[in-house]
Design an enzyme around this catalytic site. Structure first.
Site, PDB file in Angstrom:
ATOM      1  N   HIS A 245      28.798  34.613  45.522  1.00 28.42           N
ATOM      2  CA  HIS A 245      29.502  33.792  43.960  1.00 28.42           C
ATOM      3  C   HIS A 245      29.411  32.946  44.073  1.00 28.42           C
ATOM      4  O   HIS A 245      30.023  31.376  44.645  1.00 28.42           O
ATOM      5  CB  HIS A 245      31.182  34.072  44.161  1.00 28.42           C
ATOM      6  CG  HIS A 245      31.411  35.253  44.275  1.00 28.42           C
ATOM      7  ND1 HIS A 245      32.146  36.233  43.895  1.00 28.42           N
ATOM      8  CD2 HIS A 245      31.694  36.469  45.383  1.00 28.42           C
ATOM      9  CE1 HIS A 245      32.924  37.783  43.985  1.00 28.42           C
ATOM     10  NE2 HIS A 245      31.901  37.694  45.181  1.00 28.42           N
TER      11      HIS A 245
ATOM     12  N   CYS B  36      30.526  30.909  41.474  1.00 27.28           N
ATOM     13  CA  CYS B  36      31.823  30.076  41.594  1.00 27.28           C
ATOM     14  C   CYS B  36      32.304  29.381  42.471  1.00 27.28           C
ATOM     15  O   CYS B  36      32.813  28.658  42.991  1.00 27.28           O
ATOM     16  CB  CYS B  36      33.528  31.098  41.011  1.00 27.28           C
ATOM     17  SG  CYS B  36      33.110  32.506  41.652  1.00 27.28           S
TER      18      CYS B  36
ATOM     19  N   GLN C  26      35.108  41.063  42.783  1.00 31.54           N
ATOM     20  CA  GLN C  26      34.240  42.555  43.487  1.00 31.54           C
ATOM     21  C   GLN C  26      34.918  43.432  44.133  1.00 31.54           C
ATOM     22  O   GLN C  26      34.878  43.772  44.281  1.00 31.54           O
ATOM     23  CB  GLN C  26      33.944  41.253  44.809  1.00 31.54           C
ATOM     24  CG  GLN C  26      32.836  42.124  45.178  1.00 31.54           C
ATOM     25  CD  GLN C  26      31.786  41.765  46.030  1.00 31.54           C
ATOM     26  OE1 GLN C  26      32.127  40.243  46.560  1.00 31.54           O
ATOM     27  NE2 GLN C  26      32.118  41.594  48.267  1.00 31.54           N
TER      28      GLN C  26
ATOM     29  N   CYS D  52      31.565  37.041  37.571  1.00 36.70           N
ATOM     30  CA  CYS D  52      32.773  36.597  37.825  1.00 36.70           C
ATOM     31  C   CYS D  52      34.067  36.619  37.000  1.00 36.70           C
ATOM     32  O   CYS D  52      33.514  35.521  35.424  1.00 36.70           O
ATOM     33  CB  CYS D  52      32.800  35.686  38.872  1.00 36.70           C
ATOM     34  SG  CYS D  52      34.978  34.501  38.338  1.00 36.70           S
ATOM     35  N   GLU D  53      34.680  37.096  36.856  1.00 35.41           N
ATOM     36  CA  GLU D  53      35.549  37.184  35.325  1.00 35.41           C
ATOM     37  C   GLU D  53      36.870  35.822  34.935  1.00 35.41           C
ATOM     38  O   GLU D  53      37.488  36.096  34.145  1.00 35.41           O
ATOM     39  CB  GLU D  53      36.625  38.295  34.650  1.00 35.41           C
ATOM     40  CG  GLU D  53      37.369  38.281  36.324  1.00 35.41           C
ATOM     41  CD  GLU D  53      38.819  39.371  35.666  1.00 35.41           C
ATOM     42  OE1 GLU D  53      39.795  39.362  36.069  1.00 35.41           O
ATOM     43  OE2 GLU D  53      37.799  40.750  35.399  1.00 35.41           O
ATOM     44  N   HIS D  54      36.367  34.946  36.069  1.00 34.43           N
ATOM     45  CA  HIS D  54      37.226  33.897  36.416  1.00 34.43           C
ATOM     46  C   HIS D  54      36.457  32.541  35.396  1.00 34.43           C
ATOM     47  O   HIS D  54      36.974  31.831  34.672  1.00 34.43           O
ATOM     48  CB  HIS D  54      37.731  33.520  37.241  1.00 34.43           C
ATOM     49  CG  HIS D  54      38.726  34.795  38.303  1.00 34.43           C
ATOM     50  ND1 HIS D  54      38.683  35.723  39.088  1.00 34.43           N
ATOM     51  CD2 HIS D  54      39.783  35.189  37.321  1.00 34.43           C
ATOM     52  CE1 HIS D  54      40.098  36.111  39.446  1.00 34.43           C
ATOM     53  NE2 HIS D  54      40.254  36.805  38.328  1.00 34.43           N
ATOM     54  N   HIS D  55      35.493  32.878  36.198  1.00 34.73           N
ATOM     55  CA  HIS D  55      34.144  30.864  35.617  1.00 34.73           C
ATOM     56  C   HIS D  55      33.625  31.700  34.888  1.00 34.73           C
ATOM     57  O   HIS D  55      32.725  31.230  33.852  1.00 34.73           O
ATOM     58  CB  HIS D  55      34.350  30.248  36.767  1.00 34.73           C
ATOM     59  CG  HIS D  55      35.483  29.885  37.784  1.00 34.73           C
ATOM     60  ND1 HIS D  55      36.102  30.901  39.074  1.00 34.73           N
ATOM     61  CD2 HIS D  55      36.107  28.507  37.765  1.00 34.73           C
ATOM     62  CE1 HIS D  55      36.922  30.096  38.946  1.00 34.73           C
ATOM     63  NE2 HIS D  55      36.926  29.263  38.677  1.00 34.73           N
TER      64      HIS D  55
END
Length: 199
Positions: A157, A159, A129, A88-91
């Site tokens: 996920h 996250c 995703q 995941c690019e956010h976390h």
């Protein structure tokens, strides 16, 4: 774009990986969180972190092998439950699950293992995703020129399951349909039925 029966797939140009700098940064990151790397068991952890993320973010090149559709096959070709592993690019936490990838052939058919290779190609980078699902479908539509393409990804996920809401066991489902699989209700229903996805 195509030479003979195979198209060489190379990832977008990117700077080389600097493992030494990544290792230093990983060590500083852990120390900033109050985790000392002085003990024997943690001493090599920054190096292992750097190598692990370098592997996760480096797609393997491959040849997109296609063959003439000599029999004029025009029914759905579907590879189900292709393993998906991304970050995941956010976390920068992993997400994992399966992809179902299908297409309605045009003039050429695809080597079946290449469907899994295309999924891996786009998963090996920081991702969301929704984008991953669309990238796989768009790429196949552009390179293969089929009558239709369908991609469904189901993933868990971390996250969501390890932090924040901690919704253990929840999965996220995304889909992209192109061509006949989007436009024709019966074809779309057949695709979802074969993937085992409820619509």
């Amino acid at each position: 774009m195509r030479s003979g029966n195979a198209l060489r797939v190379i990832d977008e140009p990117r700077d080389g990986v600097d493992l030494a700098a990544a290792e230093r940064a990983a060590g500083e990151f852990l120390e900033a969180l109050g985790i000392s790397t002085d003990s024997e068991s943690l001493r090599e952890t920054p190096a292992r972190m750097a190598k692990a993320y370098a592997e996760l973010f480096t797609p393997r090149p491959f040849d997109l092998t296609t063959f003439p559709n000599e029999e004029g096959y025009d029914e759905l070709v579907l590879a189900r439950a292709i393993p998906v592993r991304s970050v995941c690019e956010h976390h920068l936490l992993p997400f994992a699950g399966v992809a179902h990838v299908g297409y309605l052939p045009g003039d050429r058919i695809l080597g079946l293992s290449k469907l899994a290779r295309v999924v891996e190609h786009f998963a090996r980078r920081p991702q969301v995703q929704e984008r991953l699902t669309k990238q796989v479908a768009d790429w196949l539509a552009d390179r293969l020129r089929p009558a239709g393409v369908g991609v469904v990804i189901e993933a868990e996920h971390t996250c969501m399951t390890l932090r924040g809401v901690r919704a253990v066991g929840s999965t996220t489902v995304t889909s992209t349909l192109l061509g006949i699989l989007r436009e024709d209700a019966r074809s779309r229903q057949e695709f979802f039925a074969l993937t085992g996805t409820r619509t």
